[in-house]
Design a protein around this motif. Structure first.
Motif, mmCIF file in Angstrom:
data_model
loop_
_atom_site.group_PDB
_atom_site.id
_atom_site.type_symbol
_atom_site.label_atom_id
_atom_site.label_comp_id
_atom_site.label_asym_id
_atom_site.label_seq_id
_atom_site.Cartn_x
_atom_site.Cartn_y
_atom_site.Cartn_z
ATOM 1 N N ASP A 1 0.830 -1.196 0.000
ATOM 2 C CA ASP A 1 0.000 0.000 0.000
ATOM 3 C C ASP A 1 0.871 1.254 0.000
ATOM 4 O O ASP A 1 2.039 1.232 0.394
ATOM 5 C CB ASP A 1 -0.907 -0.006 1.231
ATOM 6 N N LEU A 2 0.264 2.357 -0.406
ATOM 7 C CA LEU A 2 0.994 3.611 -0.524
ATOM 8 C C LEU A 2 1.570 4.076 0.806
ATOM 9 O O LEU A 2 2.607 4.729 0.845
ATOM 10 C CB LEU A 2 0.081 4.690 -1.117
ATOM 11 N N SER A 3 0.896 3.733 1.904
ATOM 12 C CA SER A 3 1.392 4.154 3.217
ATOM 13 C C SER A 3 2.769 3.559 3.493
ATOM 14 O O SER A 3 3.633 4.226 4.062
ATOM 15 C CB SER A 3 0.410 3.743 4.320
ATOM 16 N N TYR A 4 2.979 2.303 3.103
ATOM 17 C CA TYR A 4 4.282 1.670 3.310
ATOM 18 C C TYR A 4 5.344 2.381 2.480
ATOM 19 O O TYR A 4 6.462 2.607 2.957
ATOM 20 C CB TYR A 4 4.223 0.192 2.934
ATOM 21 N N GLN B 1 2.971 -10.346 8.791
ATOM 22 C CA GLN B 1 2.102 -9.487 7.972
ATOM 23 C C GLN B 1 1.935 -8.125 8.661
ATOM 24 O O GLN B 1 0.866 -7.775 9.145
ATOM 25 C CB GLN B 1 0.750 -10.170 7.761
ATOM 26 N N ILE B 2 3.005 -7.339 8.661
ATOM 27 C CA ILE B 2 3.053 -6.157 9.524
ATOM 28 C C ILE B 2 2.026 -5.090 9.149
ATOM 29 O O ILE B 2 1.536 -4.368 10.021
ATOM 30 C CB ILE B 2 4.469 -5.553 9.555
ATOM 31 N N ARG B 3 1.707 -4.977 7.873
ATOM 32 C CA ARG B 3 0.686 -3.993 7.469
ATOM 33 C C ARG B 3 -0.685 -4.426 7.969
ATOM 34 O O ARG B 3 -1.471 -3.617 8.461
ATOM 35 C CB ARG B 3 0.676 -3.831 5.952
ATOM 36 N N THR B 4 -0.969 -5.726 7.858
ATOM 37 C CA THR B 4 -2.230 -6.252 8.375
ATOM 38 C C THR B 4 -2.283 -6.100 9.888
ATOM 39 O O THR B 4 -3.361 -5.936 10.461
ATOM 40 C CB THR B 4 -2.387 -7.734 7.986
ATOM 41 N N GLY B 5 -1.124 -6.151 10.542
ATOM 42 C CA GLY B 5 -1.076 -5.988 11.986
ATOM 43 C C GLY B 5 -1.647 -4.657 12.442
ATOM 44 O O GLY B 5 -2.381 -4.583 13.434
#
Length: 355
Positions: free
Chosen positions: A74-77, A136-140
């Motif tokens: 995602d763009l945030s990352y 899954q750090i973004r899902t976290g």
């Protein structure tokens, strides 16, 4: 591989704390914060390659400007990567950032939704810490926002809950799969309603055996294309995710779902958010089985919905007497899940074959 024994030691230490909680007084909060800091540091400083996703995240961190990275996260990352790369090229900087956000928000949600300080952490350490904060750090971060949305959702403040999910979608677009929860209520469940939610498990297995061809042949814009792509990835072996609907892990989950539903009248007296959370749990159980023919979809949807189990499983304590037996039961549940999680994330076996 220091992270596995460290997790096991931390789990054992934290599992003792519920027995000491009533004696801690003003020290509960400092201990709670110290545990959170330790978990952030452990997840944020882990060795690259020790989990399935970290090497990909490292590539995207260093190549945030590339088309390949833009297509993968995602763009945030990419935004955070572009900022952090100004100061350091060490991928652990973004690991620490995401671990801080995911763990901080979950710990805040625990205090909002549970009377227990340390039992939710026991269940959290048994599965979701490794899967979401380490892998899954973004899902976290997304699931942390989902937990924060439960309280306003149960209180009828749907707009605030929707806002939390919207913020979560900035970190992972799969937040869209959680939108149906906005149509759920926290109203008391009648016996007929409870029967309906009990029947979704056999319904899921029926769909698993007879509904696969139907959904794959429905031509839905974009969604149909994605489903076909997921199926093709599994057929050629690109997808490494595997869902076993007859595994001990899944049967334990189903048993606990029915156990909590059976003790509905007992638990509702202690947990005012129980009706909403058991429904969310039920959707997660259904998704894991019904969509098992597409392992990626089944796992992602199910794990996101079942994040409420970090709080729900602690309710087992209300169903057993004396209290120490209830605490022990929750710890045993946590260890059973930990036995699944360690080989799932780190490819290290503990007691039994989880397939």
């Amino acid at each position: 591989m220091y992270i596995v024994p460290t997790i096991l030691i931390l789990f054992a230490v934290i599992a003792v704390l519920p027995y000491l909680e009533k004696y801690m007084g003003k020290y509960k909060l400092p201990i709670y914060i110290i545990i959170g800091i330790i978990l952030v540091v452990l997840a944020g400083t882990r060795e690259v390659g020790i989990d399935p996703d970290s090497e990909t995240y490292e590539y995207d961190f260093h190549n945030y400007y590339s088309t390949k990275a833009a297509a993968g996260v995602d763009l945030s990352y990419l935004f955070f990567s572009s900022i952090l790369n100004i100061f350091t090229h060490d991928v652990h900087s973004i690991f620490l950032l995401y671990a801080f956000l995911g763990i901080l928000l979950k710990f805040v949600a625990f205090r909002q939704l549970s009377e227990f300080w340390f039992l939710p952490i026991v269940i959290y350490m048994s599965f979701y810490y490794e899967v979401h904060e380490i892998t899954q750090i973004r899902t976290g971060v997304l699931t942390s926002m989902f937990l924060l949305a439960i309280k306003p959702m149960a209180e009828g403040r749907k707009w605030r809950a929707a806002l939390y999910l919207l913020i979560g979608s900035i970190f992972h677009i799969s937040a869209i799969m959680l939108l149906p929860v906005l149509f759920l209520s926290n109203n008391d469940m009648s016996p007929k309603t409870r029967l309906f939610w009990a029947l979704i498990v056999p319904a899921a297995y029926f769909f698993y055996f007879f509904g696969t061809s139907f959904i794959m042949n429905v031509d839905l814009p974009y969604i149909g294309y994605k489903l076909a792509a997921y199926q093709a990835a599994e057929e050629v072996g690109v997808s490494k995710v595997a869902v076993y609907v007859f595994s001990p892990f899944n049967f334990i989950t189903i048993f606990l779902y029915y156990y909590l539903l059976f003790f509905y009248d007992t638990i509702i007296e202690k947990n005012k958010y129980f009706p909403l959370m058991i429904k969310i749990f039920g959707i997660g159980v259904f998704a894991y089985v019904a969509f098992a023919f597409l392992s990626i979809v089944a796992e992602r949807v199910s794990f996101q919905y079942r994040v409420v189990t970090m709080l729900l499983y602690t309710n087992v304590i209300y169903t057993l007497k004396p209290k120490w037996a209830g605490i022990l039961a929750v710890i045993f549940i946590g260890f059973a899940y930990l036995n699944y999680t360690i080989p799932y994330v780190f490819d290290v076996h503990l007691l039994w074959n989880n397939k």
